[in-house]
Scaffold this active site. Structure first.
Site, PDB file in Angstrom:
ATOM      1  CE  LYS A 187      -2.240   3.799 -10.101  1.00 11.81           C
ATOM      2  NZ  LYS A 187      -1.885   2.912 -11.258  1.00 11.81           N
ATOM      3  N   GLY A 204      -2.006   6.656  -1.768  1.00 12.98           N
ATOM      4  CA  GLY A 204      -3.206   6.637  -2.588  1.00 12.98           C
ATOM      5  C   GLY A 204      -4.244   5.664  -2.053  1.00 12.98           C
ATOM      6  CG  HIS A 205      -3.503   1.440  -1.886  1.00 13.56           C
ATOM      7  ND1 HIS A 205      -2.169   1.340  -2.198  1.00 13.56           N
ATOM      8  CD2 HIS A 205      -4.154   0.725  -2.831  1.00 13.56           C
ATOM      9  CE1 HIS A 205      -2.020   0.581  -3.278  1.00 13.56           C
ATOM     10  NE2 HIS A 205      -3.216   0.201  -3.686  1.00 13.56           N
ATOM     11  CG  LEU A 227      -1.850  -1.212   1.359  1.00 13.94           C
ATOM     12  CD1 LEU A 227      -2.756  -1.039   2.569  1.00 13.94           C
ATOM     13  CD2 LEU A 227      -2.679  -1.419   0.095  1.00 13.94           C
ATOM     14  CD  GLN A 286      -9.118  -2.129 -11.381  1.00  9.67           C
ATOM     15  OE1 GLN A 286      -8.335  -3.020 -11.698  1.00  9.67           O
ATOM     16  NE2 GLN A 286      -8.975  -1.434 -10.256  1.00  9.67           N
TER      17      GLN A 286
END
Length: 285
Positions: free
Chosen positions: A145, A31-32, A28, A149
């Protein structure tokens, strides 16, 4: 914070409790953690999963060498306010070969990332749907990002009528503009200095489009040539519609997306055009 490794324990811990979910593959970064903070705002328990999903890796990709950093990840998640970490091993999530797989429609899943990584989105959709069934969250947070997805998952939730709100998290960046990614750790010192050029090319492309240029193909080619001249191996730099990643048309909200290899590391990034920035269709901010 509870670290849970089995589905039975997870269901017991979540019984009757609403939750917001952040699926990850671990290793991680900030951002996570920003996605976890966003999940916290939803209310209820915050659940993060850590699982490196074999189904979304091609045979030549980095499944075996992808960093597994569970202890560190759990420390970071606890500091970010996560309530439950679901970290199953492969035999727990796939107790038998996964014969049933969710294949997303090719008009969205077989272009850009799907073109260069065949089967990638089938692996993503299969594991995300399975994790959704395990956690049964009221909301799930995915970062922009991974723009394509995010769109694929959002459409999956919409078309399968899953009772889950998909929350879009903005891309987290280093001070020099590089999008944060677990794979940035693969970069050497010199490659890390060079890596900022991916976001620079996207910003230049954004500026050109916002200035009124509509020679989309020429702009994409010039950006690819810029990276190639600096030693990159670009897969694509594309100007697309935000709504469906189709070919750009005048007046439509647009996004520029890129994937390129620097040395042995493949990086992706994207940038919505500032004057018309919108969230991908079907995504709730």
């Amino acid at each position: 914070m509870h670290v849970i490794h089995t589905l039975a324990e997870l269901r017991q811990a979540l019984a009757g409790s609403p939750s917001a979910f952040v699926p990850t593959m671990g290793n991680l970064h900030a951002g996570h953690l920003s996605l976890v903070a966003q999940a916290r705002q939803f209310g209820g328990l915050v659940v993060a999963s850590i699982f490196v999903n074999r189904l979304q890796f091609a045979p030549h990709e980095d499944f075996d060498t992808y960093p597994r950093t569970l202890a560190r990840d759990c420390e970071l998640l606890q500091g970010a306010g996560c309530d439950i970490v679901f970290a199953p091993n492969e035999s727990e999530l796939y107790p038998e070969p996964q014969g049933y797989k969710l294949v997303p429609p090719p008009d969205l899943a077989d272009l850009l990332e799907g073109h260069f990584r065949p089967g990638f989105f089938t692996g993503v959709c299969t594991v995300v749907l399975k994790l959704f069934n395990c956690v049964q969250p009221a909301a799930a947070v995915f970062g922009k990002k991974d723009y394509q997805q995010l769109m694929v998952i959002s459409r999956m939730v919409q078309q399968l009528a899953l009772p889950i709100a998909i929350i879009a998290g903005e891309t987290s960046r280093a001070e020099d503009g590089l999008a944060l990614s677990s794979r940035n750790g693969y970069l050497s010192t010199s490659e890390r200095e060079e890596a900022v050029w991916l976001s620079r090319c996207l910003r230049e492309l954004q500026a050109q489009v916002l200035s009124g240029r509509q020679d989309w193909a020429a702009l994409e080619t010039a950006a690819m040539q810029t990276l190639s001249a600096r030693g990159w191996s670009p897969d694509y730099i594309a100007i697309r519609r935000q709504a469906d990643l189709g070919e750009p048309v005048p007046g439509a909200p647009l996004v520029v997306l890129a994937a390129a290899r620097l040395g042995s590391t493949r990086l992706i990034d994207n940038l919505e055009l500032a004057q018309t920035a919108q969230t991908p269709a079907g995504v709730t901010d």
